[in-house]
Design a protein around this motif. Structure first.
Motif, PDB file in Angstrom:
ATOM      1  N   ARG A  21       0.863  -0.888   0.017  1.00  0.00           N
ATOM      2  CA  ARG A  21       0.027   0.046  -0.415  1.00  0.00           C
ATOM      3  C   ARG A  21       1.024   0.806   0.173  1.00  0.00           C
ATOM      4  N   LEU A  22       1.830   1.310   0.846  1.00  0.00           N
ATOM      5  CA  LEU A  22       3.058   2.127   0.420  1.00  0.00           C
ATOM      6  C   LEU A  22       3.983   2.829  -0.816  1.00  0.00           C
ATOM      7  N   ALA A  23       3.841   1.206  -1.310  1.00  0.00           N
ATOM      8  CA  ALA A  23       5.362   1.732  -2.345  1.00  0.00           C
ATOM      9  C   ALA A  23       4.759   2.151  -3.415  1.00  0.00           C
ATOM     10  N   ALA A  24       5.592   3.320  -3.941  1.00  0.00           N
ATOM     11  CA  ALA A  24       4.961   4.486  -4.252  1.00  0.00           C
ATOM     12  C   ALA A  24       3.927   5.046  -4.483  1.00  0.00           C
ATOM     13  N   LEU A  25       3.078   4.827  -3.429  1.00  0.00           N
ATOM     14  CA  LEU A  25       2.472   5.713  -3.101  1.00  0.00           C
ATOM     15  C   LEU A  25       2.029   7.406  -3.725  1.00  0.00           C
ATOM     16  N   PRO A  26       3.771   7.797  -3.275  1.00  0.00           N
ATOM     17  CA  PRO A  26       3.599  10.051  -4.053  1.00  0.00           C
ATOM     18  C   PRO A  26       3.488   9.726  -5.818  1.00  0.00           C
ATOM     19  N   THR A  27       3.821   9.047  -6.763  1.00  0.00           N
ATOM     20  CA  THR A  27       3.215   8.260  -7.962  1.00  0.00           C
ATOM     21  C   THR A  27       2.608   7.156  -8.379  1.00  0.00           C
ATOM     22  N   ILE A  28       1.728   6.316  -7.662  1.00  0.00           N
ATOM     23  CA  ILE A  28       0.565   5.677  -7.673  1.00  0.00           C
ATOM     24  C   ILE A  28      -0.171   5.952  -6.775  1.00  0.00           C
ATOM     25  N   PRO A  29      -1.350   6.693  -6.966  1.00  0.00           N
ATOM     26  CA  PRO A  29      -2.077   7.036  -8.800  1.00  0.00           C
ATOM     27  C   PRO A  29      -1.582   7.536  -8.809  1.00  0.00           C
ATOM     28  N   PRO A  30      -1.217   8.173 -10.373  1.00  0.00           N
ATOM     29  CA  PRO A  30      -1.072   9.382 -10.712  1.00  0.00           C
ATOM     30  C   PRO A  30      -2.360  10.060 -10.971  1.00  0.00           C
ATOM     31  N   GLY A  31      -1.729  11.649 -10.561  1.00  0.00           N
ATOM     32  CA  GLY A  31      -3.017  12.773 -11.024  1.00  0.00           C
ATOM     33  C   GLY A  31      -3.574  12.665  -9.180  1.00  0.00           C
ATOM     34  N   GLY A 389       0.670 -11.777  -3.579  1.00  0.00           N
ATOM     35  CA  GLY A 389       1.770 -10.000  -3.507  1.00  0.00           C
ATOM     36  C   GLY A 389       2.757  -9.735  -4.496  1.00  0.00           C
ATOM     37  N   ALA A 390       3.445 -10.966  -4.499  1.00  0.00           N
ATOM     38  CA  ALA A 390       3.919 -10.472  -6.613  1.00  0.00           C
ATOM     39  C   ALA A 390       3.286 -10.435  -7.917  1.00  0.00           C
ATOM     40  N   LEU A 391       1.460 -10.760  -7.745  1.00  0.00           N
ATOM     41  CA  LEU A 391       0.952 -10.493  -8.499  1.00  0.00           C
ATOM     42  C   LEU A 391       0.030  -9.030  -8.548  1.00  0.00           C
ATOM     43  N   THR A 392      -0.451  -8.407  -6.805  1.00  0.00           N
ATOM     44  CA  THR A 392      -0.722  -7.412  -6.296  1.00  0.00           C
ATOM     45  C   THR A 392       0.249  -6.520  -7.095  1.00  0.00           C
ATOM     46  N   LEU A 393       1.585  -6.617  -7.254  1.00  0.00           N
ATOM     47  CA  LEU A 393       2.733  -5.321  -7.029  1.00  0.00           C
ATOM     48  C   LEU A 393       2.811  -5.392  -8.521  1.00  0.00           C
ATOM     49  N   ARG A 394       2.115  -6.308  -9.432  1.00  0.00           N
ATOM     50  CA  ARG A 394       3.054  -5.961 -10.627  1.00  0.00           C
ATOM     51  C   ARG A 394       1.640  -5.750 -10.962  1.00  0.00           C
ATOM     52  N   ASP A 395       0.109  -5.865 -10.819  1.00  0.00           N
ATOM     53  CA  ASP A 395      -0.931  -5.338 -11.452  1.00  0.00           C
ATOM     54  C   ASP A 395      -1.093  -3.882 -10.692  1.00  0.00           C
ATOM     55  N   THR A 396      -0.614  -3.799  -9.276  1.00  0.00           N
ATOM     56  CA  THR A 396      -0.707  -2.143  -8.732  1.00  0.00           C
ATOM     57  C   THR A 396       0.373  -1.591  -9.600  1.00  0.00           C
ATOM     58  N   GLN A 397       1.439  -1.675 -10.189  1.00  0.00           N
ATOM     59  CA  GLN A 397       2.034  -1.009 -10.975  1.00  0.00           C
ATOM     60  C   GLN A 397       2.050  -0.911 -12.874  1.00  0.00           C
ATOM     61  N   ARG A 398       1.089  -1.752 -13.257  1.00  0.00           N
ATOM     62  CA  ARG A 398       0.362  -1.921 -14.216  1.00  0.00           C
ATOM     63  C   ARG A 398      -0.721  -0.658 -14.471  1.00  0.00           C
ATOM     64  N   TRP A 399      -1.714  -1.192 -13.698  1.00  0.00           N
ATOM     65  CA  TRP A 399      -2.328   0.356 -13.055  1.00  0.00           C
ATOM     66  C   TRP A 399      -2.192   1.594 -12.654  1.00  0.00           C
ATOM     67  N   GLY A 400      -0.425   1.960 -12.513  1.00  0.00           N
ATOM     68  CA  GLY A 400      -0.555   3.207 -12.289  1.00  0.00           C
ATOM     69  C   GLY A 400      -0.168   3.664 -13.411  1.00  0.00           C
ATOM     70  N   ARG A 401       0.289   2.834 -14.207  1.00  0.00           N
ATOM     71  CA  ARG A 401       1.292   3.223 -15.839  1.00  0.00           C
ATOM     72  C   ARG A 401       0.290   3.387 -16.927  1.00  0.00           C
ATOM     73  N   GLU A 402      -0.927   3.250 -16.713  1.00  0.00           N
ATOM     74  CA  GLU A 402      -1.862   3.319 -17.992  1.00  0.00           C
ATOM     75  C   GLU A 402      -2.055   4.800 -17.519  1.00  0.00           C
ATOM     76  N   PRO A 403      -2.144   5.356 -19.360  1.00  0.00           N
ATOM     77  CA  PRO A 403      -2.417   6.474 -19.902  1.00  0.00           C
ATOM     78  C   PRO A 403      -3.912   6.884 -18.547  1.00  0.00           C
ATOM     79  N   THR A 404      -5.047   6.096 -19.543  1.00  0.00           N
ATOM     80  CA  THR A 404      -6.014   6.307 -19.208  1.00  0.00           C
ATOM     81  C   THR A 404      -6.587   6.794 -17.459  1.00  0.00           C
ATOM     82  N   LEU A 405      -5.570   5.676 -16.326  1.00  0.00           N
ATOM     83  CA  LEU A 405      -6.115   6.461 -14.802  1.00  0.00           C
ATOM     84  C   LEU A 405      -5.688   7.613 -14.869  1.00  0.00           C
ATOM     85  N   TYR A 406      -4.375   8.317 -15.914  1.00  0.00           N
ATOM     86  CA  TYR A 406      -3.319   9.970 -15.276  1.00  0.00           C
ATOM     87  C   TYR A 406      -4.926  10.712 -15.684  1.00  0.00           C
ATOM     88  N   TYR A 407      -5.442  10.251 -16.913  1.00  0.00           N
ATOM     89  CA  TYR A 407      -6.884  10.954 -17.233  1.00  0.00           C
ATOM     90  C   TYR A 407      -7.805  11.288 -16.442  1.00  0.00           C
TER      91      TYR A 407
END
Length: 576
Positions: A21-31, A389-407
């Motif tokens: 829940r805390l990993a990359a919290l400042p940037t994931i999610p974007p916006g 945990g590994a799958l959730t971390l992968r999905d969280t990173q993928r989620w955070g990089r998605e341009p649609t989520l940014y907008y």
């Protein structure tokens, strides 16, 4: 399992939950979505401006527990949006810890107790949907925590021997239950599974007078905690149903369709919004889905075989729980269904069902020694924690990089706010966005009170004197035929993740010619004067665009004015 081993494993699972829940919290999610931004502003009011709301009436109404917690974190860590998201991450992590404590309370003398507690904690710790909600500045994340505390305290009180301590536990349990009403709208259905469980317990206890006294003490605590909020709603009944009326189903057919979609979210098709999910990802994957169904069967079996009133009450609670806590999203057909946010009340008990299934499968294996059963459960726990945990971390990173989520999260408004904060000149600032006085800009812009907001992109306002800095957000761009005469004054158009500009910023000099053909001035009450107009003709069935140039002459003594245009043909017939 020894107490020391349990504490060690539980601590490791809590650390895993915190890391996810805390990993990359400042940037994931974007916006910073406008709902989150509004929550940041409200929490700042509590933290730094002396506001003490019992219920927040703005933005269709909001319960306040999360806001007071966020205000506390802001006092310690600063008023940034990160502090608000950190609040949710901490609450989500505490919910994982509270889940283990609750399960142990529900199964106090059961040999499965420790295994169920650890497995439930692990399932919730790696749950992608709960991890996402723990990264967002939304009040809903407090509901599962308060539900876990309420149920754990209640079960501990009911299981305690008759004494003053028993009544103190029940009183505190009632207070915690009452405080749940201050978490999120969906918590209003929490009393349903509670009432069913307590009724089953009361009948099982043969309705003796001491049991009524126990319930009276518990109810007293709940009444004390909810009384201020209840009194508020008695004075403002329209606020109690405001949001419910906006999302409630319009017909029985809509309601049935809502239930169909909501039930699918467990195993087949989940929340479609990027803001809360990888679109359509269900709550559980195939393996945990199978274990969930087995666990539900075990709940029914345990209820049939229960020999004590408290065990029967637990069975009734677990049977009613999924449907009762799914109802907020199933019945919100006026909005997105299913919704992970509205279904947040499923936690934390929703993690218990797969745990029951896993333990039940291992215990079902014939001829296996206890030590091997223990090792199999340990292997399942490790697989959930490490693999999940590994799958959730992968999905969280993928989620955070998605341009649609940014907008979807108004990332373009974050970029716009950063740009405005870098401007140091005295140009008067106008910002056009889809939402008037956008909360994301309000939360992030320095000197937001000096920014003039425009609704939509079809307006250009020039400062009375000096230069004008006018900025059009991606969702409120100016008409295409304005661009040729605005282009020479373009000062910024930073690209977003999809390569298109997040915003267009123009610095217009004093005396700028806006290119609208002049007309004979028409003065309206010495308040406003029409000085230019152009009509882009259209054929029947098309939209015609009318561009008008107005000059404000004086402040209005009215709150609002509306312009009315009439369309006449050359023969004097009025068409519109």
């Amino acid at each position: 399992m020894s107490r020391k081993s349990f504490i060690l494993l539980a601590a490791l699972i809590v650390l895993l939950a915190a890391a996810l829940r805390l990993a990359a919290l400042p940037t994931i999610p974007p916006g910073l979505h406008y709902d989150e931004a509004a929550n940041v502003i409200l929490a700042r009011g509590i933290a730094f401006h002396g506001e003490r709301p019992l219920f927040i009436t703005a933005y269709t109404g909001k319960e306040t527990l999360w806001f007071y917690l966020a205000a506390l974190v802001m006092r310690l860590a600063g008023p940034s949006p990160f502090s608000a998201r950190l609040t949710s991450a901490l609450v989500g992590t505490l919910t994982v810890a509270a889940t283990g404590w609750l399960v142990r309370r529900l199964y106090p003398d059961d040999p499965r107790r420790d295994d169920l507690a650890l497995l439930s904690m692990a399932v919730l710790a790696v749950a992608f949907w709960h991890g996402v909600l723990s990264r967002l500045a939304f009040r809903a994340v407090t509901q599962p925590l308060m539900q876990a505390l309420s149920l754990g305290l209640l079960w501990g009180g009911l299981a305690a021997p008759p004494s003053r301590r028993r009544w103190i536990n029940l009183l505190v349990a009632g207070l915690a239950t009452g405080l749940t009403a201050y978490t999120y709208l969906a918590a209003r259905l929490f009393p349903i599974p509670l009432a069913v469980a307590l009724l089953v317990w009361l009948v099982g206890e043969r309705v003796r007078l001491p049991r009524f006294l126990d319930l009276a003490v518990y109810t007293l605590g709940a009444v004390i905690a909810t009384a201020p909020l209840a009194a508020f709603f008695l004075r403002h009944p329209e606020l109690f149903t405001a949001r419910i009326g906006q999302v409630a189903p319009a017909s029985w057919a809509d309601a049935l369709d809502g239930w169909r979609l909501a039930l699918r979210m467990f195993f087949l098709s989940g929340d479609p919004l990027w803001r809360f999910n990888l679109p359509l990802k269900p709550l559980f994957g195939p393996a945990l889905s199978a274990c969930f169904l087995i666990g539900l069967g075990i709940v029914i079996r345990d209820l049939i075989k229960a020999t004590t009133a408290l065990d029967r009450a637990r069975g009734a609670l677990l049977i009613v729980w999924p449907l009762a806590m799914l109802a907020p999203t199933a019945l919100a057909t006026g909005s997105v269904t299913p919704s992970n946010l509205r279904a947040v009340g499923l936690a934390p008990l929703i993690a218990l069902y797969p745990a029951l299934g896993i333990v039940g499968l291992v215990r079902w294996l014939p001829g296996m020694k206890a030590i091997w059963r223990s090792r199999l459960i340990g292997a399942a726990l490790a697989l959930i924690a490490v693999g999940g945990g590994a799958l959730t971390l992968r999905d969280t990173q993928r989620w955070g990089r998605e341009p649609t989520l940014y907008y979807d999260n108004d990332g373009q408004l974050v970029a716009l706010a950063d740009y405005l904060n870098q401007q140091t000149d005295s140009a008067t600032r106008y910002v056009a966005a889809y939402h008037y006085r956008h909360p994301t800009l309000a939360a992030l812009s320095n000197g937001f009170t000096s920014i003039h907001s425009l609704f939509g992109g079809k307006t250009l306002v020039l400062a009375p004197e000096g230069d004008t800095l006018t900025v059009y957000a991606r969702d409120a761009l100016p008409p295409a035929d304005w661009l040729p005469w605005l282009e020479p004054y373009l000062t910024a158009s930073p690209p977003g993740p999809d390569g298109t500009p997040d915003f267009l910023a123009y610095r217009l000099p004093e005396g700028f010619d806006f290119g609208v053909p002049p007309v004979e001035p028409a003065n309206f009450a010495n308040l406003i004067r029409l000085e230019g107009a152009s009509l882009h003709p259209a054929q029947s069935g098309e939209e015609a665009e009318l561009v008008l140039a107005w000059r404000v002459l004086a402040d209005s003594n009215r709150a609002d004015y509306a312009m009315i245009a009439e369309v006449w043909d050359e023969w004097g017939f009025r068409w519109l």
